[in-house]
Enzyme design. Structure first.
Site, PDB file in Angstrom:
ATOM      1  NE  ARG A  91     103.085  31.543  33.975  1.00 40.15           N
ATOM      2  CZ  ARG A  91     104.073  31.897  35.259  1.00 40.15           C
ATOM      3  NH1 ARG A  91     103.831  32.724  36.978  1.00 40.15           N
ATOM      4  NH2 ARG A  91     105.497  32.168  35.061  1.00 40.15           N
ATOM      5  CG  HIS A 144     101.532  35.376  27.638  1.00 46.80           C
ATOM      6  ND1 HIS A 144     102.369  35.889  27.413  1.00 46.80           N
ATOM      7  CD2 HIS A 144     101.086  34.165  28.713  1.00 46.80           C
ATOM      8  CE1 HIS A 144     103.587  34.708  28.113  1.00 46.80           C
ATOM      9  NE2 HIS A 144     102.495  33.955  28.974  1.00 46.80           N
ATOM     10  CG  HIS A 182     104.931  26.550  34.868  1.00 44.85           C
ATOM     11  ND1 HIS A 182     105.778  27.899  35.799  1.00 44.85           N
ATOM     12  CD2 HIS A 182     104.807  27.817  33.168  1.00 44.85           C
ATOM     13  CE1 HIS A 182     106.072  29.012  35.191  1.00 44.85           C
ATOM     14  NE2 HIS A 182     105.469  29.097  34.061  1.00 44.85           N
ATOM     15  CG  ASN A 189     106.498  27.238  39.212  1.00 44.34           C
ATOM     16  OD1 ASN A 189     106.932  26.996  37.809  1.00 44.34           O
ATOM     17  ND2 ASN A 189     107.325  25.768  39.714  1.00 44.34           N
TER      18      ASN A 189
END
Ligand code: HEM
Ligand SMILES: *[C@@H]1O[C@H](CO)[C@@H](O)[C@H](O)[C@H]1NC(C)=O
Ligand SMILES: *[C@@H]1O[C@H](CO)[C@@H](O)[C@H](O)[C@H]1NC(C)=O
Ligand SMILES: *[C@@H]1O[C@H](CO)[C@@H](O)[C@H](O)[C@H]1NC(C)=O
Ligand SMILES: *[C@@H]1O[C@H](CO)[C@@H](O)[C@H](O)[C@H]1NC(C)=O
Ligand SMILES: CC(=O)N[C@H]1CO[C@H](CO)[C@@H](O)[C@@H]1O
Length: 323
Positions: free
Chosen positions: A61, A191, A65, A93
């Site tokens: 992840r 996911h 980001h 975050n």
């Protein structure tokens, strides 16, 4: 003379075009300058994940980001400075973990090849290796990213799609980064691993439109099940995003979404578009799923978003701080 001039114009045009498209990256970029970098990263990542298996998901992840804010330039890794909150201080975050793992991999790489390999490249490699360690696909990572010098929490807030986005908003968010609808449905498949805090979806269980209702897009048995885990104000409990197989990178996510058990509005939203709906159903049911192949391709594409190359940026010595 005219010929040379034309040639120069074309050359400059191509150079700019290549930079914008991340074509400045290449396989084997460190072949001469740090030939063992991939082996080092792979070994250190394996060590980290075997000690703490739940770190694999947040490390994947983290690369996402990084890439969605100022491009894949390692800006997500920077710490705040006086009066300047960093990306890692922003709301999206809050739940990212594993920064110290990246710092550790970087320090081992630095010992072998000081000042050569960027933090942005290390993060891209760690994300790939973490995925592979959870039995996900392998992909070759084009390298040569340089590290940025700016990290701004407001930019993280504006560039990262929140879990309550609908399909129109998601498509627009991805399009603004040069990613298409297929990349959206494919990368959402991340996911299939990891966990989420109740607070990322609890409004769907208790107060969807502000009148104490539930989200009709969620399977009602699943709502009951999730309500048992998450009270309306719970901000600490973690819920498996692909229940039963959240430690394995597989197609399980699509089966959940197809059963109206996508945890976030953004997961359920994939049923609301003809193209993403078709992809979800295909991956959920087909034996010879194309998910791994598709995921590898979209990750390489995501890894090229607005990268710094050549003389841009710097090679940070420590990932949390600019040189
Ligand atoms: C499509 C838009 C996306 C949205 C709205 C979204 C949103 C979220 C949210 C809200 C969480 C849970 C955070 C928490 O509460 O702890 C999460 C977790 C996660 N996301 Fe996404 N995400 C998206 C796309 C992606 C992409 C593109 C990737 C990777 C390429 C990714 C990888 C992950 C992973 C691995 C986790 C689990 C993290 C953990 O276990 O700590 N997501 N995402
Ligand atoms: C940088 O930020 C991380 C995460 O917020 C924190 O754990 C770490 O202590 C910080 N490092 C320094 C040297 O301040
Ligand atoms: C951070 O980004 C926002 C939005 O682009 C901008 O308004 C703000 O001035 C930036 N903050 C700093 C400290 O540069
Ligand atoms: C998505 O959300 C936006 C902003 O709230 C709204 O204008 C739009 O109608 C929504 N689209 C769908 C398909 O729900
Ligand atoms: C539900 O949302 C509405 C509108 O945001 C708010 O006024 C109300 O207090 C919320 N109800 C609960 C039980 O949280
Ligand atoms: C890992 C990390 O730095 N998390 C921060 C996310 O942002 C909040 C503030 O919004 C900080 O309290 C966390 O430390």
């Amino acid at each position: 003379m005219a010929f040379t001039k034309h040639f120069l114009v074309i050359f400059v045009f191509l150079a700019i075009f290549n930079i914008c498209n991340g074509q400045g990256l290449k396989l084997g970029f460190y072949k001469k300058t740090c030939p063992s970098v991939e082996a080092i990263v792979q070994k250190e990542t394996a060590r980290i994940i075997s000690a703490a298996p739940t770190l694999a998901a947040p490390l994947l992840r983290m690369h996402f980001h990084d890439c969605f804010v100022r491009g894949c330039d390692g800006s997500v890794l920077l710490n705040a400075t006086n009066n300047n909150p960093a990306e890692k201080d922003s709301i999206p975050n809050q739940s990212i973990r594993g920064f110290e793992s990246i710092d550790r991999v970087k320090s081992v790489v630095e010992k072998q090849c000081p000042g050569v390999v960027s933090c942005a490249d290390i993060l891209a490699l760690v994300a790939r290796d973490a995925t592979l360690l959870l039995k996900g696909p392998f992909w070759k990572v084009p390298l040569g990213r340089r590290d940025g010098r700016v990290s701004n929490s407001t930019e993280a807030l504006f560039n990262l799609p929140p879990p309550f986005f609908n399909i129109t908003q998601l498509k627009a968010s991805f399009a603004s980064k040069g990613l298409n609808t297929k990349d959206l449905v494919v990368l959402s498949g991340s996911h299939t691993i990891g966990t989420s805090h109740c607070s990322s979806f609890s409004s769907r269980l208790y107060n969807f439109t502000g009148v104490g209702d539930t989200d009709p897009a969620l399977d009602s048995n699943y709502v009951t099940n999730l309500r048992r885990k998450c009270s309306p104000t719970d901000t600490t409990t973690l819920v498996e995003m692909d229940p039963g197989s959240f430690k394995t990178f597989d197609e399980g996510y699509y089966a959940q979404v197809a059963k109206r058990r996508g945890l976030f509005t953004s997961d359920s939203a994939l049923l609301a578009d003809r193209k993403t709906n078709a992809y979800v159903r295909l991956q959920a049911t087909s034996k010879g799923s194309t998910f791994f192949k598709d995921f590898a391709k979209s990750m390489v594409k995501m890894g090229k978003i607005d990268v710094l190359t050549g003389n841009q940026g710097e090679i940070r010595r420590t990932c949390a701080f600019v040189n």
